[in-house]
Motif scaffolding. Structure first.
Motif, PDB file in Angstrom:
ATOM      1  N   ASP A  56      61.578  40.115  26.953  1.00 59.73           N
ATOM      2  CA  ASP A  56      59.915  40.637  27.359  1.00 59.73           C
ATOM      3  C   ASP A  56      59.625  40.659  28.681  1.00 59.73           C
ATOM      4  OD1 ASP A  56      59.737  40.935  24.474  1.00 59.73           O
ATOM      5  OD2 ASP A  56      58.343  39.056  24.378  1.00 59.73           O
TER       6      ASP A  56
ATOM      7  N   ASN B 170      47.802  45.413  16.711  1.00 56.81           N
ATOM      8  CA  ASN B 170      48.599  44.335  15.693  1.00 56.81           C
ATOM      9  C   ASN B 170      48.900  44.989  14.360  1.00 56.81           C
ATOM     10  OD1 ASN B 170      48.198  42.226  17.553  1.00 56.81           O
ATOM     11  ND2 ASN B 170      46.152  41.673  16.822  1.00 56.81           N
TER      12      ASN B 170
ATOM     13  N   ALA C  46      52.328  47.158  24.672  1.00 55.57           N
ATOM     14  CA  ALA C  46      51.345  46.072  24.269  1.00 55.57           C
ATOM     15  C   ALA C  46      51.748  44.541  24.683  1.00 55.57           C
ATOM     16  CB  ALA C  46      51.354  46.258  22.901  1.00 55.57           C
ATOM     17  N   VAL C  47      53.091  44.382  24.666  1.00 55.97           N
ATOM     18  CA  VAL C  47      53.726  42.933  25.281  1.00 55.97           C
ATOM     19  C   VAL C  47      53.302  42.918  26.752  1.00 55.97           C
ATOM     20  CG1 VAL C  47      55.581  41.734  25.526  1.00 55.97           C
ATOM     21  CG2 VAL C  47      55.366  43.164  23.324  1.00 55.97           C
TER      22      VAL C  47
ATOM     23  N   ASP D   4      50.821  44.094  28.394  1.00 56.68           N
ATOM     24  CA  ASP D   4      49.552  44.133  28.433  1.00 56.68           C
ATOM     25  C   ASP D   4      49.556  42.506  28.346  1.00 56.68           C
ATOM     26  OD1 ASP D   4      46.543  45.191  28.506  1.00 56.68           O
ATOM     27  OD2 ASP D   4      46.573  43.730  26.945  1.00 56.68           O
ATOM     28  N   ARG D   5      49.804  41.740  27.371  1.00 55.78           N
ATOM     29  CA  ARG D   5      49.713  40.602  27.071  1.00 55.78           C
ATOM     30  C   ARG D   5      50.298  39.640  28.200  1.00 55.78           C
ATOM     31  NH1 ARG D   5      53.280  36.910  25.119  1.00 55.78           N
ATOM     32  NH2 ARG D   5      54.383  38.684  24.310  1.00 55.78           N
ATOM     33  N   LEU D   6      51.630  40.035  28.636  1.00 53.64           N
ATOM     34  CA  LEU D   6      52.210  39.208  29.670  1.00 53.64           C
ATOM     35  C   LEU D   6      51.321  39.382  30.927  1.00 53.64           C
ATOM     36  CD1 LEU D   6      55.951  40.051  29.098  1.00 53.64           C
ATOM     37  CD2 LEU D   6      54.525  38.082  28.362  1.00 53.64           C
TER      38      LEU D   6
ATOM     39  N   ARG E  13      48.082  39.909  31.342  1.00 54.24           N
ATOM     40  CA  ARG E  13      46.981  38.837  31.104  1.00 54.24           C
ATOM     41  C   ARG E  13      47.330  37.427  31.335  1.00 54.24           C
ATOM     42  NH1 ARG E  13      45.394  38.715  26.297  1.00 54.24           N
ATOM     43  NH2 ARG E  13      46.624  40.332  25.225  1.00 54.24           N
ATOM     44  N   ASP E  14      48.410  36.963  30.740  1.00 46.15           N
ATOM     45  CA  ASP E  14      48.752  35.640  31.114  1.00 46.15           C
ATOM     46  C   ASP E  14      48.977  35.211  32.347  1.00 46.15           C
ATOM     47  OD1 ASP E  14      48.401  35.255  28.323  1.00 46.15           O
ATOM     48  OD2 ASP E  14      50.689  35.382  27.954  1.00 46.15           O
TER      49      ASP E  14
ATOM     50  N   ARG F 182      47.503  47.030  33.879  1.00 44.46           N
ATOM     51  CA  ARG F 182      47.131  47.201  32.402  1.00 44.46           C
ATOM     52  C   ARG F 182      46.525  48.333  32.220  1.00 44.46           C
ATOM     53  NH1 ARG F 182      43.523  42.558  30.923  1.00 44.46           N
ATOM     54  NH2 ARG F 182      43.528  43.642  28.990  1.00 44.46           N
TER      55      ARG F 182
END
Length: 251
Positions: free
Chosen positions: A41, A150, A199-200, A202-204, A206-207, A223
């Motif tokens: 990822d 999701n 999508a992954v 975007d999550r990374l 944010r983290d 993002r």
């Protein structure tokens, strides 16, 4: 390695009604798959998803700092994977899985119903498996272009499992029988996979922003850019899904 383990787990899932895979080995496969998945990822984020994201925006904020953090995180995950593959736990996993297959340990404790099921022609099992996985994708993919990330992810998993099953049983069918179906399914899965990477990402991002305050602006910009790319693909996904819905599972 990651793809190989993923295909192995998909094959085991395909025959779960016939063969019981030891829970202890499944836990270990999930462990190494998790390590490989996390590394993949972050690698995709820095080598693909962020490629061309900022353009001339580098002069407006410190994008390179954020990219540097992402690259270092990816490097750390690669190091963790290398250590995992080099450890005793992974070696034991490979030995035990190999022993389970080569010594036919999957036959141990098998009841009469499962033994009878194994005696069926593989062509019958293949047709039923492909039909069931096709049905599941059609169900999970209803209104596919408009699904939330999701729910669309669940449809992507169904598409992936269907494609693997089709490839497992490909030699049972004439090439012309699978040609159009395989091509259409592959295009659909590729698009869903690309969307999942975004999508992954975007999550990374944010983290990353949560742990590196000075990267908040550049992460937010990235993002937004990735979200716009996904939105632009709406028509393409709608077309691919429409084409696939016209097809039936191979018989």
């Amino acid at each position: 390695m990651r793809v190989g383990i993923r295909r192995l787990r998909s094959a085991l899932d395909l025959v779960e009604t016939l063969i019981v895979f030891p829970v202890s080995l499944e836990v270990e496969l999930k462990w190494i798959a998790g390590k490989l998945g996390a590394a993949r990822d972050w690698e995709v984020l820095v080598t693909s998803s962020l490629s061309g994201t900022f353009g001339d925006a580098h002069s407006d904020f410190d994008a390179q700092s954020m990219i540097g953090i992402a690259r270092e995180t990816a490097r750390q995950h690669r190091t963790e994977v290398a250590a995992a593959v080099d450890c005793t736990r992974y070696a034991c996993l490979i030995i035990e899985v190999t022993r389970w297959f080569e010594q036919s340990q999957w036959r141990e404790g098998m009841d009469e119903e499962r033994r009878d099921a194994l005696s069926r022609p593989v062509s019958e099992f293949a047709a039923e498996a492909l039909h069931e996985r096709h049905r599941k994708l059609m169900k999970r993919g209803r209104h596919l272009p408009d699904l939330d990330p999701n729910t669309r992810h669940r449809a992507r998993i169904a598409a992936k499992k269907l494609r693997y099953a089709m490839e497992f049983f490909a030699t049972l069918y004439e090439k012309k029988t699978l040609r159009n179906y395989a091509a259409t399914l592959t295009q659909l899965q590729d698009d869903l996979g690309w969307r999942n990477d975004l999508a992954v990402a975007d999550r990374l991002l944010r983290d990353l922003a949560a742990t590196a305050p000075h990267a908040v602006v550049s992460a937010a910009y990235a993002r937004g850019f990735l979200a716009s790319r996904m939105a632009e693909d709406y028509g393409n996904l709608k077309m691919l899904w429409s084409e696939f819905k016209r097809l039936s599972a191979p018989k």
